[in-house]
Structures are given as C-alpha cells and as structure tokens.
Design a protein around this motif. Sequence first.
Motif, PDB file in Angstrom:
ATOM      1  N   PHE A  18       0.834  -1.135  -0.229  1.00 19.52           N
ATOM      2  CA  PHE A  18      -0.046  -0.051   0.184  1.00 19.52           C
ATOM      3  C   PHE A  18       0.866   1.379   0.102  1.00 19.52           C
ATOM      4  O   PHE A  18       1.713   1.320   0.927  1.00 19.52           O
ATOM      5  N   LEU A  38     -10.014  -5.242   3.737  1.00 20.05           N
ATOM      6  CA  LEU A  38      -9.286  -4.030   3.269  1.00 20.05           C
ATOM      7  C   LEU A  38     -10.082  -3.079   2.463  1.00 20.05           C
ATOM      8  O   LEU A  38     -10.609  -3.160   1.466  1.00 20.05           O
ATOM      9  N   VAL A  67      -9.926   1.097   1.352  1.00 19.52           N
ATOM     10  CA  VAL A  67      -9.031   2.457   0.977  1.00 19.52           C
ATOM     11  C   VAL A  67      -9.785   3.528   0.718  1.00 19.52           C
ATOM     12  O   VAL A  67     -10.802   3.574   0.497  1.00 19.52           O
ATOM     13  N   LEU A 114      -5.655   3.679   4.458  1.00 24.33           N
ATOM     14  CA  LEU A 114      -5.770   2.268   4.621  1.00 24.33           C
ATOM     15  C   LEU A 114      -6.447   1.740   6.071  1.00 24.33           C
ATOM     16  O   LEU A 114      -6.232   2.083   6.820  1.00 24.33           O
TER      17      LEU A 114
END
Length: 264
Positions: free
Chosen positions: A61, A131, A133, A170
């Motif tokens: 990331f 996950l 973002v 994140l």
Amino acid sequence: MKWTVLVDNRTNDPVLETEHGLSILLETDHHRILLDTGASDMLIRNAERLGIDLSTVDYVFISHGHSDHAGGLKHFMAVNETAKVIASPNAVSGKFFSKRRYLHSITTEWPEILAERLLTVEHSGRISDDLYVIAHIPQVHPMPKGNQHLFVQNADGAYIQDDFRHELALYTDGLLFTGCAHSGLENILAATPFSVNEVVGGFHLLDGHESEDELRELAYRLTDSYPHTHFHTSHCTGDAVFATLRDVMGERLQAFSCGTTIEI
C-alpha cells in the motif's frame, strides 16, 4: 493482527538503520501488507535483521507519491514477484517537490509494474473483504501547516501547491494507517466510515509550525471525538509536537520507531 516498523526516522535498536521515511509490515488473519516502503532499500536490510521474509507479502500500500514513502518500492519488487501494489494514479504520475530549506524533488522513481499487479484507486472502496482504501479525503478540518512547503509541478513546469489528491489511507479491522496524514488526521478519521480502534502513521505535524495552543486544541478534539481510539506516531511528527500532544492525550498516544512490534 500484528504490525512491525521496518523503516522510520528513529530507532531504539542500534542494529537497525534509520532514514527519513516510513515502512510498516501489517499482518492480519488474511493478508501480509507492506504499508509504504521508505525511501531506499533500507526496508530490505532491516527486514532481514528482524527475520522478516518480504517475499510472502501479498499487498503493498503506497499512501502517497513522495519518495520517502514510495522510494523503496523498486527494491521491494526485486525480492517479491507477486504482491499487488495499491496506489493513487496521481501518486504514480505526479511530480512532487519540497521548498523546505531549498527546492528539491521528492518524486518517486517508480519501477515498471505489470498491469495485473497495479491496483490504482481513484475512489474510496474495498480492495478485499477486510481492506478498505480511503481516497480524495475531504478537507473540512485544519490541514497541517507543514504542507505550505510542498508542491506539484504541472504540465507547464510551474510549481503549484500540493492538494494531496494523491494521498490514500488504509483501514482494516479497526486499524487506520495514515501514511503522513498530509490531508490532516481529523479529516482522515472523518472520512473513515468505520469504528477506528488504532491509528498508525505519521501526522505531518512538524516542530515549529502549529502553535502549542493549536496542538493542544487538536489533542482535546481527538480525545473528545474518539474516546476509544489509540494513536501511534513517529516519522513526520516532531518531538516537541509529540510531547505537547502526549501531555493532553496521555497513554492513548504512543511513539513507535524502527523495530517496534505491536500485537492487537
């Protein structure tokens, strides 16, 4: 969940090297995620000294385009042939400069990345089940004053103030990674649509920029608005800034450095 600091400006372990940069390995029940890559190949050397195998990382990331966070990517990709790279397209294409002390480039030298390995993120959303973002962070709350030194170069070669549209954050399972938090810690938290237990990253609060009163007011707002959240910072958070915030936030604010390992 466990996270380990591979690269930071500071260390309490003389075996580990330091540089102006940040890289953290985050291990969850489902993924091994490299959060930024520092400025150089230092993350490779420090990972080896910590007994960490970077070849098994499955996501990288990149929080923003500055070289102190993405400069180590080409070195990481030399030891890992499979990890997918998460980044803003504006981070990949942008030309970034700092005018702090003197004009100098902080643009990342990006390696060639196969299309199937590059996940460019233009809008907030899920990368996988666990996950998430956050992109294009609304700038409602105050921005860090240290941003005044940071610029992007446009197609005409002019330097314009960086608006940090290339910055991402994140979130996974209660943990929020802020990168440098150029968009402002409060703005990133406000843009996160989930409960945050742990904040990890730089705050881009440089010594000598925000006044002590401004810092204390920020600390009180964080304490009041996020009473169950713990904060971990280093890299671009100044020592004097940390001391002022800590005076208000107490044990809820912790410093990290190279080699710090936290299990949640």
